[in-house]
Design an enzyme around this catalytic site. Sequence first.
Site, PDB file in Angstrom:
ATOM      1  CG  ASP A  17      44.567  23.974   3.588  1.00  0.00           C
ATOM      2  OD1 ASP A  17      44.978  24.481   2.312  1.00  0.00           O
ATOM      3  OD2 ASP A  17      44.269  22.802   3.587  1.00  0.00           O
ATOM      4  N   GLY A  18      43.703  26.407   1.902  1.00  0.00           N
ATOM      5  CA  GLY A  18      42.785  26.940   0.569  1.00  0.00           C
ATOM      6  C   GLY A  18      43.345  27.572  -0.153  1.00  0.00           C
ATOM      7  CG  ASN A  19      45.443  31.188   1.150  1.00  0.00           C
ATOM      8  OD1 ASN A  19      44.150  30.878   1.938  1.00  0.00           O
ATOM      9  ND2 ASN A  19      45.766  31.524   2.226  1.00  0.00           N
ATOM     10  CG  ASN A  65      53.611  25.961   5.049  1.00  0.00           C
ATOM     11  OD1 ASN A  65      52.754  26.459   5.641  1.00  0.00           O
ATOM     12  ND2 ASN A  65      52.926  24.852   3.788  1.00  0.00           N
ATOM     13  NE  ARG A  68      52.965  25.270   0.507  1.00  0.00           N
ATOM     14  CZ  ARG A  68      51.676  25.767   0.495  1.00  0.00           C
ATOM     15  NH1 ARG A  68      50.465  26.703  -0.208  1.00  0.00           N
ATOM     16  NH2 ARG A  68      50.612  24.652   1.216  1.00  0.00           N
ATOM     17  CB  SER A 193      48.259  19.478   8.233  1.00  0.00           C
ATOM     18  OG  SER A 193      47.467  18.558   6.982  1.00  0.00           O
TER      19      SER A 193
HETATM   20  C1  FPP Z   1      47.135  26.931   2.090  1.00  0.00           C
HETATM   21  O1  FPP Z   1      46.770  27.726   1.702  1.00  0.00           O
HETATM   22  C2  FPP Z   1      47.690  28.428   3.307  1.00  0.00           C
HETATM   23  C3  FPP Z   1      48.923  28.826   3.717  1.00  0.00           C
HETATM   24  C4  FPP Z   1      50.359  28.169   3.810  1.00  0.00           C
HETATM   25  C5  FPP Z   1      49.478  29.421   5.256  1.00  0.00           C
HETATM   26  C6  FPP Z   1      48.330  30.447   5.801  1.00  0.00           C
HETATM   27  C7  FPP Z   1      49.234  31.880   4.977  1.00  0.00           C
HETATM   28  C8  FPP Z   1      48.107  32.481   4.871  1.00  0.00           C
HETATM   29  C9  FPP Z   1      46.891  33.324   5.163  1.00  0.00           C
HETATM   30  C10 FPP Z   1      48.589  34.100   4.812  1.00  0.00           C
HETATM   31  C11 FPP Z   1      49.594  34.021   5.473  1.00  0.00           C
HETATM   32  C12 FPP Z   1      49.840  35.067   6.635  1.00  0.00           C
HETATM   33  C13 FPP Z   1      49.741  36.309   7.705  1.00  0.00           C
HETATM   34  C14 FPP Z   1      49.200  35.988   8.931  1.00  0.00           C
HETATM   35  C15 FPP Z   1      50.632  37.169   7.103  1.00  0.00           C
HETATM   36  P1  FPP Z   1      47.015  26.469   0.468  1.00  0.00           P
HETATM   37  O2  FPP Z   1      48.511  27.739  -0.108  1.00  0.00           O
HETATM   38  O3  FPP Z   1      48.160  25.296   1.230  1.00  0.00           O
HETATM   39  O4  FPP Z   1      46.261  26.326  -0.758  1.00  0.00           O
HETATM   40  P2  FPP Z   1      45.941  25.505  -1.406  1.00  0.00           P
HETATM   41  O5  FPP Z   1      46.184  24.177  -0.414  1.00  0.00           O
HETATM   42  O6  FPP Z   1      44.501  25.384  -1.803  1.00  0.00           O
HETATM   43  O7  FPP Z   1      46.294  25.304  -2.159  1.00  0.00           O
END
Ligand code: FPP
Length: 250
Positions: A17-19, A65, A68, A193
């Site tokens: 989480d946290g991208n 997801n 989104r 989650s």
């Molecule tokens: C949550 O970050 C992350 C995800 C949606 C799932 C993880 C996805 C990846 C690491 C990329 C794709 C993976 C592969 C294996 C190709 P968020 O977007 O919810 O972060 P936020 O809470 O800060 O908005």
Amino acid sequence: MSVPAENVPPHVAIIMDGNGRWAKQRGLPRIEGHRRGVETVRNVTFAARDLGVRMLTLYAFSIENWKRPPEEVGALMGLLEYYLKKELDTFVRDRVRFRTIGRTEELPAGVQKHLRTTIEETKCFTDYTLVLALNYGSRAEIVDAARAYAAAVAAGKEKLNDGSWSTFSRYLYTADMPDPDLVIRTSGEKRISNFLSLQAAYAEFVFTPVLWPDFGKDDLSAAIADYNRRERRFGQTSEQVVAPAKAHRK
Ligand code: FPP
């Protein structure tokens, strides 16, 4: 930081989480955060193996997801396809078994094709397994398992009265996987989650504030060290766990 082999949790599961926040902090589009997140997936896959973990399960795309924005979902699917294409040779060279859990039959055809190839080409490896949870949700998994179990009962393959956890759990996506010992969630959120709710019944949880794109081997080692400070009792008393022979004599 090094951890004695006997203290390494065999199965680690991670809620990545946290991208999005990582990207926002840098004034970048969310997809940049996901791109960096994929790099972390590659690093952590090998860091976990180096530390002695036997199975790593990563929550890469939840059933929720899909809600989104379509362009973000499309970008995530594109990244997944790119990742699978790029990693296949590495998995084969480094003997990583790859598998998935989730309703993968609902993913785009191109992704499904690469999933099938990667699973097939790596199925003979036994030392280390990477599991991606894709289009996964615990509730959907339970519904799917209940349906399959009911069908098996109707077909006379299972007896309803024999129903036990060990029987029912064979109908989960995780049928032939051990339960996770340690579940890590990055980014400071403290939620499960809809991830491995049943399988994590006795797992230890570590929540770290580190955002997924910044998560590295040291953070994984720190989580394992935290895990090692816990006493896993599985419903027993502390005395039984610490001195099982003595407790048994009572
Ligand atoms: C949550 O970050 C992350 C995800 C949606 C799932 C993880 C996805 C990846 C690491 C990329 C794709 C993976 C592969 C294996 C190709 P968020 O977007 O919810 O972060 P936020 O809470 O800060 O908005």
